[in-house]
Structure formats: C-alpha cells, structure tokens
Scaffold this motif. Sequence first.
Motif, PDB file in Angstrom:
ATOM      1  N   GLY A 114       0.820  -1.207   0.000  1.00  0.00           N
ATOM      2  CA  GLY A 114       0.000   0.000   0.000  1.00  0.00           C
ATOM      3  C   GLY A 114       0.853   1.256   0.000  1.00  0.00           C
ATOM      4  N   CYS A 115       1.882   1.292   0.845  1.00  0.00           N
ATOM      5  CA  CYS A 115       2.781   2.455   0.900  1.00  0.00           C
ATOM      6  C   CYS A 115       3.488   2.664  -0.439  1.00  0.00           C
ATOM      7  CB  CYS A 115       3.813   2.269   2.013  1.00  0.00           C
ATOM      8  SG  CYS A 115       3.146   2.381   3.695  1.00  0.00           S
ATOM      9  N   TYR A 116       3.969   1.578  -1.016  1.00  0.00           N
ATOM     10  CA  TYR A 116       4.673   1.680  -2.303  1.00  0.00           C
ATOM     11  C   TYR A 116       3.740   2.208  -3.392  1.00  0.00           C
ATOM     12  CZ  TYR A 116       6.869   0.336  -6.670  1.00  0.00           C
ATOM     13  OH  TYR A 116       7.375   0.360  -7.942  1.00  0.00           O
ATOM     14  N   LEU A 117       2.507   1.689  -3.432  1.00  0.00           N
ATOM     15  CA  LEU A 117       1.572   2.101  -4.477  1.00  0.00           C
ATOM     16  C   LEU A 117       1.131   3.555  -4.303  1.00  0.00           C
ATOM     17  CD1 LEU A 117      -0.629  -1.108  -4.881  1.00  0.00           C
ATOM     18  CD2 LEU A 117       1.102  -0.210  -6.463  1.00  0.00           C
ATOM     19  N   VAL A 118       1.000   4.017  -3.054  1.00  0.00           N
ATOM     20  CA  VAL A 118       0.651   5.422  -2.828  1.00  0.00           C
ATOM     21  C   VAL A 118       1.774   6.325  -3.328  1.00  0.00           C
ATOM     22  CG1 VAL A 118       0.455   7.169  -1.015  1.00  0.00           C
ATOM     23  CG2 VAL A 118      -1.016   5.174  -0.963  1.00  0.00           C
ATOM     24  N   ILE A 119       3.007   5.972  -2.996  1.00  0.00           N
ATOM     25  CA  ILE A 119       4.150   6.755  -3.472  1.00  0.00           C
ATOM     26  C   ILE A 119       4.174   6.764  -5.004  1.00  0.00           C
ATOM     27  CG2 ILE A 119       6.673   6.846  -3.568  1.00  0.00           C
ATOM     28  CD1 ILE A 119       6.653   5.628  -0.718  1.00  0.00           C
ATOM     29  N   PHE A 120       3.961   5.594  -5.603  1.00  0.00           N
ATOM     30  CA  PHE A 120       3.952   5.497  -7.068  1.00  0.00           C
ATOM     31  C   PHE A 120       2.831   6.358  -7.654  1.00  0.00           C
ATOM     32  CE2 PHE A 120       2.236   3.614 -10.937  1.00  0.00           C
ATOM     33  CZ  PHE A 120       3.362   3.513 -11.740  1.00  0.00           C
ATOM     34  N   ALA A 121       1.636   6.307  -7.039  1.00  0.00           N
ATOM     35  CA  ALA A 121       0.489   7.051  -7.560  1.00  0.00           C
ATOM     36  C   ALA A 121       0.750   8.549  -7.560  1.00  0.00           C
ATOM     37  CB  ALA A 121      -0.758   6.731  -6.735  1.00  0.00           C
ATOM     38  N   TYR A 122       1.271   9.078  -6.445  1.00  0.00           N
ATOM     39  CA  TYR A 122       1.485  10.518  -6.360  1.00  0.00           C
ATOM     40  C   TYR A 122       2.661  10.990  -7.210  1.00  0.00           C
ATOM     41  CZ  TYR A 122      -2.090  11.355  -2.857  1.00  0.00           C
ATOM     42  OH  TYR A 122      -3.296  11.483  -2.218  1.00  0.00           O
ATOM     43  N   ARG A 123       3.602  10.097  -7.477  1.00  0.00           N
ATOM     44  CA  ARG A 123       4.713  10.465  -8.354  1.00  0.00           C
ATOM     45  C   ARG A 123       4.337  10.354  -9.831  1.00  0.00           C
ATOM     46  NH1 ARG A 123       9.874   7.385  -5.469  1.00  0.00           N
ATOM     47  NH2 ARG A 123      10.197   8.906  -3.798  1.00  0.00           N
ATOM     48  N   THR A 124       3.282   9.608 -10.131  1.00  0.00           N
ATOM     49  CA  THR A 124       2.924   9.325 -11.520  1.00  0.00           C
ATOM     50  C   THR A 124       1.811  10.220 -12.039  1.00  0.00           C
ATOM     51  OG1 THR A 124       3.535   7.002 -11.214  1.00  0.00           O
ATOM     52  CG2 THR A 124       2.134   7.510 -13.099  1.00  0.00           C
ATOM     53  N   ALA A 125       0.801  10.445 -11.205  1.00  0.00           N
ATOM     54  CA  ALA A 125      -0.417  11.092 -11.684  1.00  0.00           C
ATOM     55  C   ALA A 125      -0.669  12.423 -10.977  1.00  0.00           C
ATOM     56  CB  ALA A 125      -1.611  10.150 -11.473  1.00  0.00           C
ATOM     57  N   GLU A 126      -1.656  13.153 -11.493  1.00  0.00           N
ATOM     58  CA  GLU A 126      -2.074  14.402 -10.867  1.00  0.00           C
ATOM     59  C   GLU A 126      -2.837  14.095  -9.584  1.00  0.00           C
ATOM     60  OE1 GLU A 126      -2.950  17.255 -14.664  1.00  0.00           O
ATOM     61  OE2 GLU A 126      -4.297  15.541 -14.358  1.00  0.00           O
ATOM     62  N   THR A 127      -2.551  14.869  -8.546  1.00  0.00           N
ATOM     63  CA  THR A 127      -3.201  14.641  -7.249  1.00  0.00           C
ATOM     64  C   THR A 127      -4.718  14.718  -7.365  1.00  0.00           C
ATOM     65  OG1 THR A 127      -1.284  15.538  -6.079  1.00  0.00           O
ATOM     66  CG2 THR A 127      -3.359  15.465  -4.870  1.00  0.00           C
ATOM     67  N   SER A 128      -5.218  15.690  -8.133  1.00  0.00           N
ATOM     68  CA  SER A 128      -6.667  15.863  -8.264  1.00  0.00           C
ATOM     69  C   SER A 128      -7.330  14.660  -8.916  1.00  0.00           C
ATOM     70  CB  SER A 128      -6.967  17.126  -9.079  1.00  0.00           C
ATOM     71  OG  SER A 128      -6.399  17.025 -10.372  1.00  0.00           O
ATOM     72  N   ALA A 129      -6.577  13.916  -9.726  1.00  0.00           N
ATOM     73  CA  ALA A 129      -7.141  12.755 -10.420  1.00  0.00           C
ATOM     74  C   ALA A 129      -7.238  11.536  -9.518  1.00  0.00           C
ATOM     75  CB  ALA A 129      -6.309  12.421 -11.660  1.00  0.00           C
ATOM     76  N   ILE A 130      -6.287  11.387  -8.599  1.00  0.00           N
ATOM     77  CA  ILE A 130      -6.225  10.142  -7.822  1.00  0.00           C
ATOM     78  C   ILE A 130      -6.802  10.255  -6.415  1.00  0.00           C
ATOM     79  CG2 ILE A 130      -4.236   9.290  -9.095  1.00  0.00           C
ATOM     80  CD1 ILE A 130      -2.456  10.185  -6.824  1.00  0.00           C
ATOM     81  N   SER A 131      -6.826  11.469  -5.836  1.00  0.00           N
ATOM     82  CA  SER A 131      -7.247  11.608  -4.436  1.00  0.00           C
ATOM     83  C   SER A 131      -8.654  11.075  -4.161  1.00  0.00           C
ATOM     84  CB  SER A 131      -7.142  13.067  -3.998  1.00  0.00           C
ATOM     85  OG  SER A 131      -5.791  13.466  -3.917  1.00  0.00           O
ATOM     86  N   PRO A 132      -9.659  11.339  -5.024  1.00  0.00           N
ATOM     87  CA  PRO A 132     -11.000  10.819  -4.730  1.00  0.00           C
ATOM     88  C   PRO A 132     -11.056   9.306  -4.571  1.00  0.00           C
ATOM     89  CG  PRO A 132     -11.104  12.491  -6.444  1.00  0.00           C
ATOM     90  CD  PRO A 132      -9.647  12.189  -6.233  1.00  0.00           C
ATOM     91  N   PHE A 133     -10.113   8.599  -5.180  1.00  0.00           N
ATOM     92  CA  PHE A 133     -10.159   7.136  -5.127  1.00  0.00           C
ATOM     93  C   PHE A 133      -9.708   6.593  -3.767  1.00  0.00           C
ATOM     94  CE2 PHE A 133     -10.339   8.076  -9.576  1.00  0.00           C
ATOM     95  CZ  PHE A 133     -11.221   7.127 -10.067  1.00  0.00           C
ATOM     96  N   ARG A 134      -9.249   7.475  -2.885  1.00  0.00           N
ATOM     97  CA  ARG A 134      -8.970   7.046  -1.512  1.00  0.00           C
ATOM     98  C   ARG A 134     -10.233   6.497  -0.847  1.00  0.00           C
ATOM     99  NH1 ARG A 134      -4.686   8.207   1.591  1.00  0.00           N
ATOM    100  NH2 ARG A 134      -2.916   9.290   0.658  1.00  0.00           N
ATOM    101  N   TYR A 135     -11.382   7.068  -1.206  1.00  0.00           N
ATOM    102  CA  TYR A 135     -12.631   6.657  -0.567  1.00  0.00           C
ATOM    103  C   TYR A 135     -13.131   5.306  -1.051  1.00  0.00           C
ATOM    104  CZ  TYR A 135     -13.085  11.029   1.919  1.00  0.00           C
ATOM    105  OH  TYR A 135     -12.875  12.072   2.791  1.00  0.00           O
TER     106      TYR A 135
END
Length: 306
Positions: free
Chosen positions: A236-257
């Motif tokens: 989970g930690c690795y994928l979060v780091i990968f997500a924020y380094r790869t994509a726009e924050t506004s695109a991925i943040s809603p998927f936390r829910y």
Amino acid sequence: MKAFAKKPMTTTQGTAANANTRGIFAMIGAMIGFTATDALMKVATATLPPSEIIVFRSLLGAIFLAAIMRTQGPLPEIAKMFHPRVFQRTLFEAVFIVTYVIALSLAPFALVFSVLQSAPIMITAFAALIWRDAVGWRRWSAVFLGFAGVALVIKPSLQGLPPAMALALVAALMVAGRDLTSRVIPASVPGLAVTFASLGGMAAGGLMLAPFETWVMPSPWVWLVLSLAGLSVAIGCYLVIFAYRTAETSAISPFRYASVAFAILIGWIVWGQVPDTLAMPGIALIVACGLYMMHRERVARRSPAK
C-alpha cells in the motif's frame, strides 16, 4: 459537420491521461492493501494484545517495504526521517495507531474504518481555524454535514460516546494532525523517509503500550496473519508513493474513498457485520462530504472566490 468533429488528442494529453490511469489503479490497489492490513490486524486482535500487533506489523511492514523499494534501485536518504517536522508527524502517527487498533479490537470493522475517513473533514476545519485558510460557506456546510454523518455512525448518547467510537474519533483527529503536519515537511525530505519514520513511530507507539498488556507467543497462523498485514501495508505504501509520483493529485485523491466500500465488503464477508440503518447513511455522508471538499479545494486553487 467538420466544426463538430472531435479534436484528436495530442501526444502530451495522451501521456498525461495514461499517467493518470496508472495512478488511479495504483491508488485503488493501495486502498485495497491498507484496508486488508486493517482487517488482518482486527483478525489478530482475537488472540494478541494491540501493542504486540502494532509492533510486529510495523516492523514487518518496514522490512517488506525496504525490500520492495530496493528492487527499484538505491534507497533514498532515509536519514532525513529525523527532520523535526517528520518527528512531529511521527508522534501523531504513534498515537493514531494505538487508538485505532484498540478501537478495531472493540467495534465492528466497517464502523471504525468509516469514522477514520472523517479526517479530511477535520483537516478543512482545523486549517481554517488554526491556519486561517480561506474556507467558504460551501465547504463549511460540507464540514457540518460530515460531522453529522460521524454522529450517525458513532451514536453519542447522554452518557457520552461508546469507548470504541471515542477511540476511533481520536484516531481520526490524529490522522488530521498528521496530514496537516505533512504540509510543512520540506520537499527535500523524500516521501520514503517519511514512510519509514511513520512505521517506526507506530512500532514505538506499540512498545509504549506494551507494559500495560501481556504479550503471548503467536501461533503459526497468527504469524502468517501478521506477515500478510506487514506485506499489504508495504505494498500500500509503495503504491501510494507510485500514484502521487505518476499522476495528478486531483485525479487520484477521490479514489482514496474506495477503501470504505472495501471495508464494508470485508466486514460483511469475514465477520457478517453490516452497518445499521443509521450508520449506513452516516458513512455515505462522510464520503460524500469528503469528495465534495476535494472538489471545492480544486476550485479554490483556480480562483480565490469561493
């Protein structure tokens, strides 16, 4: 007819879209990992005290995370995890994990997990009250509705809050404090260093709780549960780091829910627990208000007027 023809996507737009898609899948994977970790910790509470679970899961998570990251090349400057702001964040993390795991041992999984999702609502309120962030009436309305959703989940009475729900609420407050502190950590501190500091802080929190509990030797089955919890939190930690380094924050943040849906599903499959007729709309309110505030924050960044 040509005036209405769809313009072809440019190479830059296509690259950004592909990056966001990868980031979204990574964020969903991270939420599955974190939700699985929490569920496995709750399973372990049947035979182990919370402090023992916290310590072993945190240490195993750090080992697995280091192994995963090492395959990507040299580890970044882990020594920067001792920065004062990182230490401050780690204190919040330590209190969070202790209160959260105790709450998991006392109450239904989906309810405790859902109360934790109120942290973004608290962050908006605290940022306005403490840091004087400009928060308009729309976001304040979402804050109040979000807290109404929390009330439906925790069901306060004249006698006060149920102990498990009070602990879950404290855990959410600690997450809000942790994430507010994250805003002031210098950009020169690598995200991985902050993550290792968090895992170390969690282990320290478990050790501080240990003198008040009696540790027991885990059975082979429980060792497997703890190992899987450590592995899933590392992934989970690795994928979060990968997500924020790869994509726009506004695109991925809603998927936390998405984690809320996973938590409800796991609670039903594993323990046969389903939120009642008050808790379910409360959970829906928490998620809806959190998503709406993310939207309003994006709008606020584009224009000062709210």
